[in-house]
Scaffold this motif. Structure first.
Motif, PDB file in Angstrom:
ATOM      1  N   VAL C 162       9.406  -5.542 -18.942  1.00 15.63           N
ATOM      2  CA  VAL C 162       9.151  -6.080 -17.324  1.00 15.63           C
ATOM      3  C   VAL C 162       9.608  -4.785 -16.485  1.00 15.63           C
ATOM      4  O   VAL C 162       8.786  -4.731 -15.511  1.00 15.63           O
ATOM      5  N   TRP C 163      10.642  -4.422 -16.764  1.00 11.60           N
ATOM      6  CA  TRP C 163      11.175  -3.446 -15.924  1.00 11.60           C
ATOM      7  C   TRP C 163      10.315  -1.982 -16.011  1.00 11.60           C
ATOM      8  O   TRP C 163       9.938  -1.558 -14.944  1.00 11.60           O
ATOM      9  N   VAL C 164       9.425  -1.665 -16.899  1.00 10.80           N
ATOM     10  CA  VAL C 164       8.622  -0.629 -17.018  1.00 10.80           C
ATOM     11  C   VAL C 164       7.433  -1.002 -16.244  1.00 10.80           C
ATOM     12  O   VAL C 164       6.977  -0.474 -15.294  1.00 10.80           O
ATOM     13  N   PHE C 165       6.908  -2.270 -16.462  1.00 14.08           N
ATOM     14  CA  PHE C 165       5.622  -2.761 -15.932  1.00 14.08           C
ATOM     15  C   PHE C 165       5.608  -3.136 -14.488  1.00 14.08           C
ATOM     16  O   PHE C 165       4.833  -2.923 -13.611  1.00 14.08           O
ATOM     17  N   THR C 166       6.860  -3.612 -13.725  1.00 14.60           N
ATOM     18  CA  THR C 166       7.135  -3.970 -12.513  1.00 14.60           C
ATOM     19  C   THR C 166       6.799  -2.852 -11.610  1.00 14.60           C
ATOM     20  O   THR C 166       6.241  -3.195 -10.662  1.00 14.60           O
ATOM     21  N   GLY C 167       7.205  -1.611 -12.024  1.00 13.71           N
ATOM     22  CA  GLY C 167       6.946  -0.458 -11.149  1.00 13.71           C
ATOM     23  C   GLY C 167       5.535  -0.215 -10.844  1.00 13.71           C
ATOM     24  O   GLY C 167       5.102  -0.038  -9.725  1.00 13.71           O
ATOM     25  N   PHE C 168       4.634  -0.389 -11.864  1.00 15.19           N
ATOM     26  CA  PHE C 168       3.270  -0.052 -11.720  1.00 15.19           C
ATOM     27  C   PHE C 168       2.673  -1.140 -10.904  1.00 15.19           C
ATOM     28  O   PHE C 168       1.784  -0.461 -10.041  1.00 15.19           O
ATOM     29  N   PHE C 169       3.022  -2.396 -11.053  1.00 13.06           N
ATOM     30  CA  PHE C 169       2.487  -3.410 -10.350  1.00 13.06           C
ATOM     31  C   PHE C 169       2.778  -3.440  -9.011  1.00 13.06           C
ATOM     32  O   PHE C 169       2.044  -3.583  -7.818  1.00 13.06           O
ATOM     33  N   LEU C 170       4.190  -3.019  -9.062  1.00 10.64           N
ATOM     34  CA  LEU C 170       4.602  -2.782  -7.552  1.00 10.64           C
ATOM     35  C   LEU C 170       3.746  -1.752  -6.659  1.00 10.64           C
ATOM     36  O   LEU C 170       3.455  -1.934  -5.423  1.00 10.64           O
ATOM     37  N   ILE C 171       3.269  -0.776  -7.252  1.00 13.92           N
ATOM     38  CA  ILE C 171       2.794   0.237  -6.526  1.00 13.92           C
ATOM     39  C   ILE C 171       1.173  -0.182  -6.341  1.00 13.92           C
ATOM     40  O   ILE C 171       0.894  -0.094  -5.043  1.00 13.92           O
ATOM     41  N   LEU C 172       0.837  -1.210  -7.266  1.00 11.58           N
ATOM     42  CA  LEU C 172      -0.646  -1.656  -6.733  1.00 11.58           C
ATOM     43  C   LEU C 172      -0.525  -2.472  -5.768  1.00 11.58           C
ATOM     44  O   LEU C 172      -1.229  -2.344  -4.779  1.00 11.58           O
ATOM     45  N   LEU C 173       0.524  -3.553  -5.682  1.00 13.12           N
ATOM     46  CA  LEU C 173       0.681  -4.391  -4.672  1.00 13.12           C
ATOM     47  C   LEU C 173       0.798  -3.800  -3.207  1.00 13.12           C
ATOM     48  O   LEU C 173       0.274  -4.153  -2.237  1.00 13.12           O
ATOM     49  N   LEU C 174       1.776  -2.770  -3.340  1.00 13.63           N
ATOM     50  CA  LEU C 174       2.202  -1.868  -2.079  1.00 13.63           C
ATOM     51  C   LEU C 174       1.160  -1.420  -1.383  1.00 13.63           C
ATOM     52  O   LEU C 174       0.810  -1.229  -0.405  1.00 13.63           O
ATOM     53  N   ALA C 175       0.257  -0.698  -2.502  1.00 11.10           N
ATOM     54  CA  ALA C 175      -1.053  -0.137  -1.919  1.00 11.10           C
ATOM     55  C   ALA C 175      -1.961  -1.155  -1.199  1.00 11.10           C
ATOM     56  O   ALA C 175      -2.456  -0.898   0.095  1.00 11.10           O
ATOM     57  N   GLY C 176      -1.881  -2.395  -1.619  1.00 12.69           N
ATOM     58  CA  GLY C 176      -2.700  -3.428  -1.003  1.00 12.69           C
ATOM     59  C   GLY C 176      -2.048  -3.786   0.226  1.00 12.69           C
ATOM     60  O   GLY C 176      -2.675  -4.003   1.365  1.00 12.69           O
ATOM     61  N   VAL C 177      -0.560  -3.876   0.258  1.00 12.08           N
ATOM     62  CA  VAL C 177       0.004  -4.302   1.350  1.00 12.08           C
ATOM     63  C   VAL C 177      -0.074  -3.144   2.654  1.00 12.08           C
ATOM     64  O   VAL C 177      -0.397  -3.697   3.606  1.00 12.08           O
ATOM     65  N   ASP C 178      -0.175  -1.984   2.146  1.00  9.50           N
ATOM     66  CA  ASP C 178      -0.411  -0.983   3.187  1.00  9.50           C
ATOM     67  C   ASP C 178      -1.493  -0.980   4.056  1.00  9.50           C
ATOM     68  O   ASP C 178      -1.754  -0.354   5.002  1.00  9.50           O
ATOM     69  N   LYS C 179      -2.741  -1.767   3.386  1.00  7.29           N
ATOM     70  CA  LYS C 179      -3.955  -2.026   4.199  1.00  7.29           C
ATOM     71  C   LYS C 179      -3.890  -2.963   5.159  1.00  7.29           C
ATOM     72  O   LYS C 179      -4.929  -3.172   5.961  1.00  7.29           O
ATOM     73  N   ILE C 180      -2.956  -3.645   5.084  1.00  6.64           N
ATOM     74  CA  ILE C 180      -2.889  -4.836   6.061  1.00  6.64           C
ATOM     75  C   ILE C 180      -2.464  -4.035   7.529  1.00  6.64           C
ATOM     76  O   ILE C 180      -1.399  -3.481   7.508  1.00  6.64           O
ATOM     77  N   PRO C 181      -3.358  -4.527   8.422  1.00  5.00           N
ATOM     78  CA  PRO C 181      -2.568  -3.821   9.891  1.00  5.00           C
ATOM     79  C   PRO C 181      -1.557  -4.383  10.168  1.00  5.00           C
ATOM     80  O   PRO C 181      -1.010  -5.682  10.140  1.00  5.00           O
ATOM     81  N   PRO C 182      -0.720  -3.390  10.765  1.00  8.99           N
ATOM     82  CA  PRO C 182       0.437  -3.755  10.937  1.00  8.99           C
ATOM     83  C   PRO C 182       0.811  -4.956  12.163  1.00  8.99           C
ATOM     84  O   PRO C 182       1.717  -5.651  12.198  1.00  8.99           O
ATOM     85  N   ASP C 183      -0.190  -4.980  13.058  1.00  8.83           N
ATOM     86  CA  ASP C 183      -0.282  -6.000  14.097  1.00  8.83           C
ATOM     87  C   ASP C 183      -0.311  -7.314  13.720  1.00  8.83           C
ATOM     88  O   ASP C 183      -0.003  -8.236  14.239  1.00  8.83           O
ATOM     89  N   MET C 184      -0.811  -7.493  12.401  1.00 10.17           N
ATOM     90  CA  MET C 184      -0.751  -9.059  11.965  1.00 10.17           C
ATOM     91  C   MET C 184       0.553  -9.482  11.816  1.00 10.17           C
ATOM     92  O   MET C 184       0.919 -10.653  12.068  1.00 10.17           O
ATOM     93  N   TYR C 185       1.492  -8.484  11.225  1.00  8.72           N
ATOM     94  CA  TYR C 185       2.962  -8.807  10.916  1.00  8.72           C
ATOM     95  C   TYR C 185       3.542  -8.880  12.086  1.00  8.72           C
ATOM     96  O   TYR C 185       4.541  -9.833  12.382  1.00  8.72           O
ATOM     97  N   GLU C 186       3.263  -8.224  13.178  1.00 12.76           N
ATOM     98  CA  GLU C 186       3.785  -8.115  14.595  1.00 12.76           C
ATOM     99  C   GLU C 186       3.674  -9.539  15.239  1.00 12.76           C
ATOM    100  O   GLU C 186       4.057 -10.177  15.865  1.00 12.76           O
ATOM    101  N   ALA C 187       2.093  -9.838  15.069  1.00 15.11           N
ATOM    102  CA  ALA C 187       1.718 -11.368  15.749  1.00 15.11           C
ATOM    103  C   ALA C 187       2.570 -12.354  15.223  1.00 15.11           C
ATOM    104  O   ALA C 187       3.183 -13.226  15.889  1.00 15.11           O
ATOM    105  N   ALA C 188       2.946 -12.271  13.893  1.00 12.81           N
ATOM    106  CA  ALA C 188       3.488 -13.341  13.202  1.00 12.81           C
ATOM    107  C   ALA C 188       5.019 -13.275  13.680  1.00 12.81           C
ATOM    108  O   ALA C 188       5.556 -14.453  13.742  1.00 12.81           O
TER     109      ALA C 188
END
Lengths: 425, 357, 294
Positions: C162-188
């Protein structure tokens, strides 16, 4: 069809060899990894052989322990291999057992450069193990013995002067060691093929070396209910119960157990004769190794001199282009001088009976010299029924050995799984 | 009580000084437009009001209460983003009701308020659509709707019309003005478009380089800009500035000379600076073949139908934009006789201060 | 018409490659699973579905199957819970985002042998990092746990995995999150959303496609999981760590024991293929959603 393909390939190989047409190139796929001392010795031997026979060169592929599988796949793909090596049981269960290696009986009977025949120079008990269905398909050149290896100084300190010959003497000796403040026995919990040797030896001593094969071949599985099985397991269990094996060992992943020997925390381990070499860099200078035979169980049918071994053999695959040259090289590799080099530089036991072994394993040589018979791993089960040996025999024993299941559960489980194995074949 | 107050506000981004000593106070119900070129600090000021940026020093008050240390959600402000920031996976209704949903308001109340806001914005027919099925103007309305339902103390608009096409922009501008009247809410609006600023604002705040240049009602700023920057920023086409060759004060009159002509103006009251430059708006010029002040050469003519724009070059090489009523027939190369009539005189001293401010 | 022909011309090589290197081998795999074959020169013997019948009655196969499922679901649960947790934390605006990303991803670039050696050290009963740490904070009883005893070793391996694979999927998810425009979060932020609201109502729906892909990649990885548990067993993989992939290898490739049952091993491979394929179809069906535009 496949002959045409093969000759086509060899034609291409020949054309590609170009000017080297008249020369012989022995293609050798090796069981060793190149950096290992055994590989270095073999390299030196090949150089020496080429120097004496300038028309012979070697093309070596160092595959390591998966050599036989790699060779199998290469042969299936049409690659021509003249010489390969693997562990003896593996060959008897694989290349040789499957009839895919050429017979070496003539080589065994041929003259050795040291005088006499090639076969006569080899420990008879070892050569006997190389025989399968009345024919020799592999020639062992090096091997390890499974024995109880110990720290001689700690044994002396504990007041153990004579080598224990019986189980009772052995238990007394181990208790004395324990009393002297050192752990008696090291164990690696996760290596089933180490731990199974307790059971192998106990069953061999109590019921004779052919019991395990007999039990496995009993399609009803009922042979596992033999009292010998229960007795062997009870003796094993006593090692834990008496604290001779620390409870903590159940969590030891290799090499955690054997390291306790290097650290001076434990006095003995039942293991192969590679241990002194594996720990060579970790033990203190002047560490004094000893090895004793597995003790006799009082009233047993076995022979205390029987020793389980793990041997490495040469074999020549069917269809090898330069089979004759390969055989000549084997003859050379089994000569006294070549074997002495292997023994001296790789610190491994060798097949040629006239060769002295390195000091750290001199006890092992003595055991081999005195052995009535040398036993193969899991007492022949590994060769005859490899899947049963690995998936059922070793796995079930490791569970009972480490206390995951009771003796009753083991016996019932073995009966049931043996039955299931035969029904499912 | 003031609706909003900024007191000695400063904001640094590392080395960059984004806001310098900002002081601003907004009355309840006022429509304030922050205007200025890109990078002038107007968006930063708005984001500090919203709480999306921390201030370096100074204080922010909403309804008299200091909000400087509060989180965005604690300030009771709503913001309409330039990008609209609509959630693409939610329907229009869900977008508008999002704040109430996470505040765990009853469903019926959410529905009611969403519908009310939608009616104000005339988007009640689209409530079940996703944003991607809406036009730009409709998305804009949804974003505004999201602000309306929260009934905030202050509405913040960050360049809300800049993503719309010209026609829609005019329409939405009027819509916003109407909305402001209807809601009677305090609104702070950021734009770089001076037409939006002029048309929407009760007061305009002109910013440049992190400082407020001038605050005032649109026409005050247009007629009496405090300095060259404000004068140049407001007005379309922009005013031009011509170096004076000399000036003379004759009693209550000021006469300035430039480009081989002179203009007679009433002397500025309580003014001390020395006039060095004159600002000329395009509509300061009149066609006068009889008695022209100057006759610049025409370079480009733009016929707009109701007016004509002439891009001309003065004798001293300065460019001057001239806006004449009606359809003036002139072509490139013509010299055109013009008379200058300063409707609101723009005379600047060496520091760029307007003597008539 | 020419257009269509031209498309055909361009697609043909890709199709041919796909056919040669995927479909045909897959077909052959199934075909070979119908044989009893050692892989040595001897003739392969056609035995119909006998290998599958044997699998059905083979306790070691079911053990491997259970382990694979445990790895897939229990391991997957923790991998994604942790990956999401770290995603939230890293995106909450804390300092050192890049550093954390690197640290979490690091296990993916280290060889599994080195990793298992490290974990063996962590789990060592006496001087291991885990037990000495536990004892250091006064948890003496827990500090005596034999993490790698036969009863615990699978879960110990799973934790490391789990420790090994968490990092890999963290990178994938973070890459996805980085695509979300920041003003979506600011609006929230302005609407009063907390970290959880933003994660649940904005992040998750907006990285839905990345999540689907991540789940698919996890399924593929988990079903064919071999390397890490294999290395975790050092000299010999204890049966407690058998996965379908390891059992396939043991049965077909003579690992230590000369078991050369290629047909049987191939049948295990077919089971893995079917398992992965059906799980992927299931996940894709369950997670089907409109494409988002933002």
């Amino acid at each position: 069809m496949s002959d045409i393909k093969l000759s086509g390939l060899s034609l291409i190989a020949t054309l590609m060899a170009g000017t080297a047409f008249a020369e012989t190139e022995i293609t050798y796929w090796s069981f060793w990894n190149e950096p290992e001392p055994q590989a270095q010795v073999l390299k030196a031997l090949m150089d020496e052989y080429s120097a004496a026979n300038p028309d012979v060169t070697f093309n070596v592929v160092w595959n390591g322990r998966q050599n036989q599988t790699t060779v199998r796949n290469a042969l299936a793909g049409g690659t021509s291999i003249d010489l390969m090596d693997a562990d003896m049981d593996g060959l008897n269960g694989g290349l040789v057992g499957q009839g895919a290696a050429i017979a070496l009986d003539d080589l065994v009977a041929s003259d050795s450069p040291d005088g006499g025949t090639v076969g006569e120079a080899i420990y008879p008990a070892l050569l006997a193990n190389a025989e399968l269905n009345g024919s020799v398909g592999q020639l062992p050149y090096a091997f390890y013995t499974y024995q109880i290896f110990y720290n001689a100084a700690q044994m002396r300190d504990a007041g153990v002067s004579a080598t224990p010959a019986t189980w009772a003497e052995y238990m007394d000796a181990m208790k004395a060691v324990q009393a002297s403040g050192v752990n008696a026995i090291a164990v690696e919990s996760d290596i089933a093929f180490y731990n199974i040797n307790w059971f192998n030896y106990l069953l061999a001593r109590i019921a004779g070396p052919d019991f395990v094969l007999k039990a496995a071949e009993d399609k009803t599985g009922e042979t596992w209910r033999d009292p010998a099985v229960r007795q062997a397991l009870e003796l094993e269990a006593a090692l834990w119960a008496d604290g001779l094996i620390p409870e903590e060992s159940k969590g030891y992943q290799w090499p955690a157990g054997q390291q306790t020997l290097a650290f001076g925390e434990t006095a003995t381990e039942l293991v192969g004769s590679w241990l002194p070499i594996e720990l060579a860099d970790q033990v203190d200078e002047g560490f004094e190794w000893g090895a004793m035979n597995f003790p006799m169980v009082e009233g047993g049918k076995g022979d205390v001199n029987d020793t389980i071994i793990y041997a490495v053999s040469f074999a020549i695959p069917d269809g090898a282009e330069d089979a004759d040259a390969a055989q000549d090289f084997i003859r050379f590799a089994l000569s006294k001088s070549a074997q002495q080099k292997m023994a001296d530089d790789a610190l491994i036991g060798v097949a040629n009976a006239s060769v002295e072994w390195a000091d750290v394993i001199s006890d092992s040589r003595e055991a081999v010299a005195n052995a009535t018979s040398l036993l193969s791993e899991n007492l022949g089960l590994k060769v005859a029924y490899a899947d049963y040996s690995s998936n059922i025999y070793e796995a079930m024993h490791n569970k009972v050995f480490l206390g995951q299941i009771s003796i009753d559960e083991f016996v019932d489980g073995m009966v049931e799984q043996t039955k299931g194995y035969w029904e499912n074949r | 009580m003031t609706a909003f107050e900024a007191i000695s506000l400063d904001k640094h981004y590392g080395e960059f000084h984004a806001l310098k000593d900002i002081n601003l106070s907004v009355e309840p119900g006022e429509f304030i437009v922050l205007v200025g070129p890109s990078g002038c600090g107007k968006s930063t000021l708005m984001r500090t009001i919203a709480g999306l940026e921390k201030v370096t020093s100074g204080d922010l008050k909403i309804d008299g209460r200091s909000v400087t240390g509060l989180l965005p959600k604690e300030r009771d402000v709503a913001m309409v983003f330039q990008s609209y920031a609509l959630y693409p996976h939610m329907t229009v209704a869900e977008n508008i009701g999002f704040g109430m949903k996470i505040a765990k308001r009853p469903k019926a109340e959410i529905q009611e308020k969403v519908l009310a806001a939608a009616k104000v914005l005339k988007i009640e027919d689209y409530l079940n659509r996703k944003p991607k099925a809406l036009s730009g103007g409709q998305r804009q309305r949804v974003a505004i709707g999201r602000a309306i339902v929260r009934d905030p103390k202050i509405f913040l608009f960050d360049e809300p019309l800049s993503n719309l096409d010209a026609a829609l922009r005019v329409e939405m501008r009027v819509e916003l003005a109407r909305l402001h009247k209807q809601l009677d809410a305090t609104m702070i609006y950021v734009t770089h478009d001076q037409v939006e600023a002029m048309t929407l604002a009760d007061r305009i705040v002109v910013m440049n380089g992190g400082v407020i240049e001038q605050i005032g009602a649109p026409l005050d700023l247009f007629n009496r800009p405090r300095n060259k920057f404000v004068a140049g920023f407001l007005g379309q086409p922009p005013a031009i500035f011509v170096r004076l060759d000399g000036h003379e004060v004759k009693g209550s009159r000021l006469q300035v000379q430039f480009s081989g002509t002179s203009v007679d103006l009433p002397a500025p009251e309580n003014q001390t600076g020395t006039p060095v430059e004159i600002g000329l708006r395009p509509d300061f010029f009149e066609l006068d073949p009889e008695n022209p002040d100057l006759s610049p050469q025409v370079e480009v003519v733009e016929q707009l139908g109701d007016t004509t724009l002439l891009y001309t070059r003065l004798p001293d090489g300065q460019q001057a934009t001239v806006q004449l009523p009606g359809q003036v027939t002139a072509k490139s190369g013509d010299r055109i006789p013009l008379r200058i009539k300063c409707k609101s005189p723009l005379i600047f001293d060496e520091a760029g201060r307007n003597l008539f401010a | 018409m020419i257009g269509k022909r031209l498309i055909g011309l361009f697609v043909t090589p890709a199709l041919a490659i796909y056919l040669c290197f995927f479909l045909i081998p897959t077909g052959f795999t199934f075909y070979f699973s119908l044989f009893d074959w050692s892989g040595f020169g001897t003739e392969a013997q056609f035995i119909g579905f006998d290998n599958y019948r044997r699998l059905w009655n083979d306790p070691t196969f079911w053990l491997s199957f259970r382990n694979t499922l445990a790895l897939l679901f229990v391991g997957g649960f923790f991998v994604f819970v942790l990956a999401f947790l770290y995603t939230i934390l890293i995106n909450s605006g804390i300092w050192g985002k890049k550093l954390f990303r690197l640290v979490f991803f690091l296990p993916n670039v280290v060889s599994v042998v080195a990793l298992s050696a490290m974990w063996a050290y962590i789990y060592n009963p006496r001087y291991g990092l885990l037990n000495t740490s536990l004892k250091a904070v006064g948890l003496d009883e827990m500090g005596r746990t034999l993490w790698t005893s036969p009863d615990n070793i699978f879960w110990a391996m799973l934790a490391a995995l789990v420790w090994v694979f968490t990092g890999f999927f963290l990178i994938l998810l973070l890459a996805g999150v980085d695509k979300i425009p920041p003003d979506m979060y600011e609006a929230a932020d302005l609407e009063g959303a907390n970290l959880w609201h933003k994660f649940w109502y904005i992040t998750v729906p907006m990285i839905w496609d990345v999540m689907t892909i991540s789940f698919v990649i996890w399924i593929i990885n988990a079903v064919k999981m071999f390397e890490f548990p294999f290395a975790f067993g050092f000299l010999q993989v204890p049966q407690q760590l058998y996965t379908l992939g390891i059992y396939l290898y043991i049965m077909g490739f003579g690992q230590r024991d000369p078991i050369y049952q290629l047909g049987y091993a191939t049948a295990i491979g077919v089971v893995m293929l079917v398992l992965a394929f059906s799980l992927i179809v299931l996940v894709r069906r369950l997670m089907r959603r409109d494409q988002l535009e933002f």
